[in-house]
Design a protein around this motif. Structure first.
Motif: not given
Length: 425
Positions: A142, A92, A85, A112-113, A140, A108-109, A89, A82
């Motif tokens: 998922k 990004e 990740e 993210k985590t 949001y 959606n960015i 993120n 994580t």
């Protein structure tokens, strides 16, 4: 980030470095982390020209240190995958928001985590991004995309026919983890990592009943931050015992007998891994059966058995979302099967528990979730639940197995009535 926060970050870094979790220096552009079951790299390099162009508050080197401090502060709250990740993120987000100066095109960015805490901590984040994140934070959701239920039944049928038909001894040794995964996790909703970490001596008999020992993660549902990640298997996982049928116990004994001449794992786990290294060069040597190896093994089963031997065309779940020119949903052809993912079985087992009488609180206990909200996350797809219920009624007369769950730190037992081995509902 203030002086005090930086001091705490450096102290945490040093602590995990001394503990062997971090195997690099703080100044390094890449950190190597290990938690005994996985190793990952945290890459702190980024486009210095881009950052210099859009970030006026810090130099590129200062910003890199901020990223390192942020990740250090997150140590102990998240597992290493994580953390990897999160770093990806954040990088990004930086590249798609001109260093947090405008709302990214890919919204959606923002969900993210690790992103929410990061943008709230950074003093240069624009108010527009914070408001955008707040606006959609609770909307949001998922959910895992599942294949058509007919594909799960077809997969189970092919696997069983292969196993009891023309499978050689070597093929059974090779694919036994897949066979056990299917028969155990379709009934007992364990996570994939929990399955791969089943202890070597995993069976015990109490009052004539076979109990299977499984390491359950202490770390999931950790949004409250009340749990600390130790990056040690014995501390991050707790052994639970679950009553299983004689058939599953016999499968485990059979597997252990078949692999008795292979080198044992370098951790206390049931599955050996040397066989895969000798046969397929794409398997990385982790010293035990890693989740990535199990994933690759499932792909090989689809290729070698389902496609080549049984002549089925394997399609992705995304294919089911396609529609014709007339707006009709995609329908599976007779020779097609939707690819099942390792994590799907946990969701199906969860749905089966609810459909067969388990209460929400019992489901929460068995799955190891911190709260019941995640149970509704699993059962949110009503279409799949209705389909599963139809299959459940069809298979009703065949159900004769009971799974009992017993917590390792308690004498309390919960009973779940489930389908026969390999049955979905």
């Amino acid at each position: 980030m203030g002086v005090e926060e930086r001091k705490i970050a450096l102290e945490k870094f040093k602590h995990y470095q001394n503990d062997g979790v971090i195997q690099s220096e703080f100044k390094d552009d890449a950190w190597f982390l290990s938690d005994e079951k996985s190793s990952i790299t945290l890459d702190f390099t980024f486009d210095h020209v881009y950052v210099k162009k859009y970030l006026n508050h810090y130099s590129s080197e200062e910003f890199k240190e901020i990223l390192k401090c942020y990740i250090s502060l997150c140590m102990g709250q998240y597992v290493i995958s994580t953390l990897q990740e999160m770093l990806y993120n954040i990088k990004e987000l930086i590249c798609n928001s001109e260093c947090l100066s405008k709302i990214p095109t890919k919204r959606n960015i923002l969900f993210k985590t690790g992103i929410q805490d990061f943008i709230e901590l950074m003093p240069f984040t624009t108010e527009d991004i914070i408001l955008e994140e707040e606006r959609y934070k609770y909307d949001y959701i998922k959910r895992r995309d599942l294949a058509e239920y007919q594909s799960y039944f077809l997969f189970g049928k092919i696997l069983e026919e292969f196993w009891k038909g023309n499978a050689t001894i070597f093929e059974k040794i090779y694919f036994y983890p897949i066979y056990l995964w299917w028969n155990i996790s379709m009934i007992l909703p364990v996570r994939v990592t929990e399955f791969t970490l089943i202890p070597k001596e995993c069976l015990v008999v109490k009052d004539g009943v076979n109990y299977l020992k499984i390491r359950r993660s202490r770390l999931k549902g950790n949004r409250s931050g009340n749990k600390n990640v130790a990056y040690k298997i014995d501390e991050d996982y707790k052994i639970y015992e679950y009553a299983v049928s004689n058939e599953i116990a016999e499968m485990i004994f059979d597997y252990k007998n078949l692999v008795r001449d292979y080198e044992e794992s370098n951790i206390d786990s049931l599955f050996v891994s040397k066989i895969y290294l000798k046969v397929n060069y794409l398997f990385k040597n982790h010293g035990f059966l890693h989740v990535n190896q199990l994933t690759r093994l499932l792909e090989i089963f689809y290729c070698d058995v389902i496609e080549k031997e049984h002549k089925y065309k394997v399609i992705s779940k995304e294919k089911l979302n396609e529609t014709s020119f007339a707006g009709e949903a995609y329908k599976l052809k007779r020779n097609e099967i939707v690819k099942v993912s390792l994590g799907d079985s946990r969701h199906i087992a969860m749905q089966n528990m609810l459909l067969n009488g388990a209460s929400i609180l019992m489901a929460k206990e068995i799955t190891g979730h911190e709260n019941v909200d995640m149970i509704f996350h699993y059962s949110g797809n009503m279409k799949n639940l209705i389909k599963c219920k139809a299959y459940s009624l069809f298979e009703l007369s065949k159900r004769n197995k009971i799974i009992a769950e017993s917590r390792s730190d308690s004498d309390k037992e919960s009973i779940i009535r489930g389908g026969g081995i390999g049955k979905l509902c």
